[in-house]
Each structure stands twice: as C-alpha cells, then as structure tokens.
Scaffold this motif. Structure first.
Motif, mmCIF file in Angstrom:
data_model
loop_
_atom_site.group_PDB
_atom_site.id
_atom_site.type_symbol
_atom_site.label_atom_id
_atom_site.label_comp_id
_atom_site.label_asym_id
_atom_site.label_seq_id
_atom_site.Cartn_x
_atom_site.Cartn_y
_atom_site.Cartn_z
ATOM 1 N N ARG A 118 -15.134 -20.796 18.800
ATOM 2 C CA ARG A 118 -14.465 -20.243 17.619
ATOM 3 C C ARG A 118 -15.296 -20.499 16.355
ATOM 4 N NH1 ARG A 118 -8.540 -22.714 16.290
ATOM 5 N NH2 ARG A 118 -8.017 -21.569 14.382
ATOM 6 N N LEU A 119 -15.882 -21.682 16.269
ATOM 7 C CA LEU A 119 -16.736 -22.040 15.133
ATOM 8 C C LEU A 119 -17.976 -21.154 15.065
ATOM 9 C CD1 LEU A 119 -16.725 -25.902 15.272
ATOM 10 C CD2 LEU A 119 -16.430 -24.542 13.192
ATOM 11 N N ASP A 121 -18.293 -18.204 16.219
ATOM 12 C CA ASP A 121 -17.815 -16.891 15.794
ATOM 13 C C ASP A 121 -17.622 -16.863 14.281
ATOM 14 O OD1 ASP A 121 -16.857 -14.294 16.001
ATOM 15 O OD2 ASP A 121 -14.815 -14.908 16.510
ATOM 16 N N TRP A 122 -17.025 -17.900 13.717
ATOM 17 C CA TRP A 122 -16.791 -17.979 12.267
ATOM 18 C C TRP A 122 -18.094 -17.950 11.483
ATOM 19 C CZ3 TRP A 122 -12.312 -18.142 9.267
ATOM 20 C CH2 TRP A 122 -12.497 -18.473 7.928
ATOM 21 N N PHE A 123 -19.077 -18.742 11.937
ATOM 22 C CA PHE A 123 -20.324 -18.885 11.181
ATOM 23 C C PHE A 123 -21.396 -17.870 11.598
ATOM 24 C CE2 PHE A 123 -18.539 -23.167 10.347
ATOM 25 C CZ PHE A 123 -18.559 -23.108 8.963
ATOM 26 N N GLY A 124 -21.024 -16.890 12.396
ATOM 27 C CA GLY A 124 -21.965 -15.843 12.749
ATOM 28 C C GLY A 124 -23.035 -16.258 13.751
ATOM 29 N N ARG A 152 -16.467 -12.302 21.452
ATOM 30 C CA ARG A 152 -17.534 -11.914 20.524
ATOM 31 C C ARG A 152 -18.806 -12.751 20.662
ATOM 32 N NH1 ARG A 152 -12.843 -10.911 17.533
ATOM 33 N NH2 ARG A 152 -12.680 -13.128 17.149
ATOM 34 N N SER A 236 -21.834 -25.482 9.152
ATOM 35 C CA SER A 236 -21.485 -25.118 7.771
ATOM 36 C C SER A 236 -22.625 -25.458 6.809
ATOM 37 C CB SER A 236 -20.190 -25.797 7.335
ATOM 38 O OG SER A 236 -20.435 -27.115 6.883
ATOM 39 N N THR A 239 -26.306 -23.030 8.580
ATOM 40 C CA THR A 239 -26.401 -21.572 8.821
ATOM 41 C C THR A 239 -26.152 -20.783 7.542
ATOM 42 O OG1 THR A 239 -24.079 -21.365 9.409
ATOM 43 C CG2 THR A 239 -25.639 -21.794 11.196
ATOM 44 N N TYR B 183 -19.201 -23.631 -0.986
ATOM 45 C CA TYR B 183 -20.586 -23.945 -1.330
ATOM 46 C C TYR B 183 -20.832 -23.909 -2.838
ATOM 47 C CZ TYR B 183 -20.838 -22.858 3.660
ATOM 48 O OH TYR B 183 -20.610 -22.821 5.008
ATOM 49 N N LYS B 219 -18.837 -15.711 8.281
ATOM 50 C CA LYS B 219 -19.831 -14.655 8.489
ATOM 51 C C LYS B 219 -19.508 -13.824 9.711
ATOM 52 C CE LYS B 219 -22.937 -18.028 6.642
ATOM 53 N NZ LYS B 219 -23.424 -19.317 7.152
ATOM 54 N N GLY B 220 -18.647 -14.322 10.580
ATOM 55 C CA GLY B 220 -18.402 -13.640 11.853
ATOM 56 C C GLY B 220 -16.993 -13.105 11.981
ATOM 57 N N ALA B 222 -14.136 -14.580 13.717
ATOM 58 C CA ALA B 222 -12.959 -15.429 13.930
ATOM 59 C C ALA B 222 -12.005 -15.312 12.744
ATOM 60 C CB ALA B 222 -13.378 -16.878 14.135
#
Lengths: 239, 239
Positions: A118-119, A121-124, A152, A236, A239, B183, B219-220, B222
């Motif tokens: 999940r992380l 996915d969040w951070f691309g 994803r 975090s 990236t 950030y 960025k993704g 989720a």
C-alpha cells in the motif's frame, strides 16, 4: 443456498497449499471488490449479500445470507462480499533503470507486507522484488491489508543473491540500524531499497551488495521500528 | 502446577471488563519482561518456563511447563514468560510547553496504537493524549505491539474537545488528506499533532481547533495510508 462442499472449498483457499493447487485466492469487502473489478485480475466468482448485488448491479454474483457470509469469510467482521480471484504471475521482468524499486528480504508478517505494498502504491513505487521466503502475496491477510494496492504494484519473487548479482549497475540502499542518517541522504532517482526481516534484519549474504547503509535516526528509547513503518519513513524521504 | 482457577483467572485478563475490575494487565515474552522490570510498573506475578527463570535469576517466578504456558498465553507462539502487571495511571497533567505531543482521535486498531506508542518512543515524543474512545492501552495486543515502549511514553485519556479548549495556546497540526504538503512544513518545536481514526479521520468537532492541516503528498493510486505508518512519516519529518 451454498452447499456444504462449496463452503468447504471456499474455506480451503485460506490455506497456502490449496491456493497453490487451484491458482486462486480470496479477497473481501466492497473496497477490494471495486479495486479488483477495475483491474486486470480475473474474478472467478462473487458471493455477496443481496444489498451489495443490488447496489453494484452485478448479474453474475451468488446471493448469500449473513450466516453463509460469516461461514466463508476470513474477517472478524465479514463485509458484504467475498471474491474468488485468479492469481496472476508477472510475465515480464522488472525494469530497474531510472526507478526506485523496493526489495524485501524475508518479510514474514502478512500485515507488514500488505502495508508495504500500500505504501509503495502511495509513493509511486511501481515494483517490489521479494525474496522467496517472503510471505505469500495471496495470503488473505496480505491481500486485505493492501486495501487494493496489490492490483497496481508489480510484485516478483526471486532469489535475491542472484537478482542482485545480475543487476550490479543499480545502486543498492539498505535499511539498517547503524548506517548514514536518512536525513543526509538525497532523493533516489534509481535505486534498489533493501528492507530486512522484522526480527533479523537483512541477511548476511546480501550485505556485500549494499552501496549505502541508511538509518532512521532515533531520539528516544525504542530499540527498533516496525518494518512497514520504517519502509514508509524511508520512502517518504527518498522518493 | 497451575490450578484450573488460576488458569481461568489469567485468561480472564484478556477481557477489558476484568482488567478494569482488577487493575491488572498481561504482558508476554522476554523483551517485555525485561522492559517492565526496568520500569516503574509493579509486577504482580511472573509465570515462566524454567529456562527463563534460570537465565534471569528470578526467585519469585512461578515455574510452568510448555502446556501451561500455551494455556495462559494470548500469543500465537507463546514466548517463555507471562507477566501479570499493575496498571498505572498518570498522576500529573501533561506538560505541553516546548514539546511535540501526539493526540489520537479514536484510534481503534490495537496494533496501530501499539505501533504509534513505539514510534513516539523512537522519535522522542514523550506524551500521547488519547480520546476516550481510543482503544484501551492495556489491551494485550496494544501492549505487545509497543515492544515495551509503553513503559517510557506517558499516555492520558481525555475528552479531546475539552482538552483542546483548555490548551488553546499550543498550535494544533492535523493529519488530513487535503492539507498543506508535509514537505513544506518546518519542524515543530511546540505542537499538538492530531491523528484521526483509521476509517473516518478526525472527528468534525475537532476540526475547528486545527491551525494547520498537513498532508503526506501521494504520487500513486492508494486512497489512504495506515494510521500508524502515517504517524511515523509525520514524526520523522516534523520532530
């Protein structure tokens, strides 16, 4: 009404052996149903309460009652719908150039693995390479804790020693307890970010491949951080 | 040998009602035993395998065998020692001046709460204020997932509306999905960092108290992050 055999068959998919033999897995709840429907995964069967079926206009779902749902659900609080889904294997190799890829060395806790997916996915982060001893992707607890992100993020299982030998041009950053401060590390454009096992950290045989050891500086008394939380903090910043 | 009544009594402490009535709680495993022994918590009783007792030179522990351990343990893999410990209440009020304090609004998952306590301990956050509906500190799953950090971090349960009204001079930062980028936020010298419930986020009645809404940019694909992971990312950037 579900037959006794059907209930038994669905329940059996919570066992790794049965998942391997059938090539299927279980996913539960409206959120996962929505994510999987919108993905390339092929849904083999849907069992759901009539409310869910009406709301989703799904013609080919099997209507079940609350009691049947609780029989086939793995959740403490069953949640409207249970899907039987076909497992998918990555057919192409990962592309590591100009990307940050997460590499997991024997992560054992299903909740941690799901949270890391999940992380990413969040951070691309589009790709995860797992050691062969990492917990299985299709473990129901992994699938549930991804909240759908497994549709994803691309995931491979590999022998990590061989994988790192074959990809020596990509810099490897390892999360350890005695490395350079995370706050002094600039963002990663192209990297393999290696995360170790919850208790033992990174396997000795992988340490020689690490170009830069990275640490999350600590100010208090805790001895370590949860592996998923540590991955989140690293991603975090990097990236 | 443990009597049947003693086994029943220990098992009963996994229920909140019984913990409230007795003022006791359970902690398990060598790591927690060590942390609690070194803390101000008062140990009421220790049940342990002979190996643990010999290793730790503990005279007043009750020696039990593997079978008895598995009867009284709450863990999937029982781990040498079970402690019965006296609950401790904070006798003084939190000191908020010149500090970063974490405020939890109805965190429900014991693993999340325990992980947040461990995170606060790691990042030197000494105090957590919980809403009265936050999961109970002495829930065995909370205690286990703190890895001992609950002995170092001070925790209060309060009505958050009243608490925030009484402490209007301390700036409140809220973790939300549509605020200012994390950030772009400088480090916090004095702040209340408000974290919302896993599903519902921060309660509406608390929103007016927030001076700055903070978001972890995504960025993704989720939809959200796990509450403990989000807290970890926030603390690593803000403290």
């Amino acid at each position: 009404m579900l037959s006794r055999n059907e209930v038994k068959y669905i329940q059996s998919l919570c066992h790794k052996k049965q998942r391997k033999e059938t090539g299927l897995f279980i996913a539960e709840g409206p959120k996962l149903a929505e994510e999987i429907s919108a993905s390339k995964y092929i849904i083999e069967k849907i069992y759901a309460l009539p409310e869910w079926i009406n709301k989703n206009n799904t013609v080919n779902a099997v209507a079940i009652n609350e009691k049947e749902l609780s029989q086939i659900s793995q959740l403490q609080t069953p949640n409207e719908v249970v899907l039987i889904v076909k497992q998918a294997e990555q057919t192409v190799e990962p592309v590591l150039k100009n990307k940050c890829t997460v590499v997991l060395d024997d992560i054992q806790d299903p909740g941690n693995f799901g949270t890391i997916i999940r992380l990413c996915d969040w951070f691309g982060v589009e790709q995860i390479i797992c050691s062969n001893n990492t917990v299985e992707l299709y473990n129901p607890k992994v699938i549930q804790s991804t909240m759908g992100s497994f549709t994803r993020v691309k995931i491979w299982y590999k022998n990590l020693v061989e994988f790192l030998k074959e990809n020596k041009t990509i810099p490897v950053f390892g999360a350890v307890l005695n490395g350079k401060s995370l706050y002094e590390q600039s963002k990663l454009k192209e990297a393999l970010l290696l995360i170790g096992n919850e208790g033992k950290g990174i396997n000795d045989e992988l340490l020689p491949f690490i170009q830069e050891k990275i640490t999350i500086p600590k100010k208090g008394g805790a001895e370590s951080l949860n592996a998923a939380v540590a991955t989140g903090i690293l991603l975090s910043h990097l990236t």
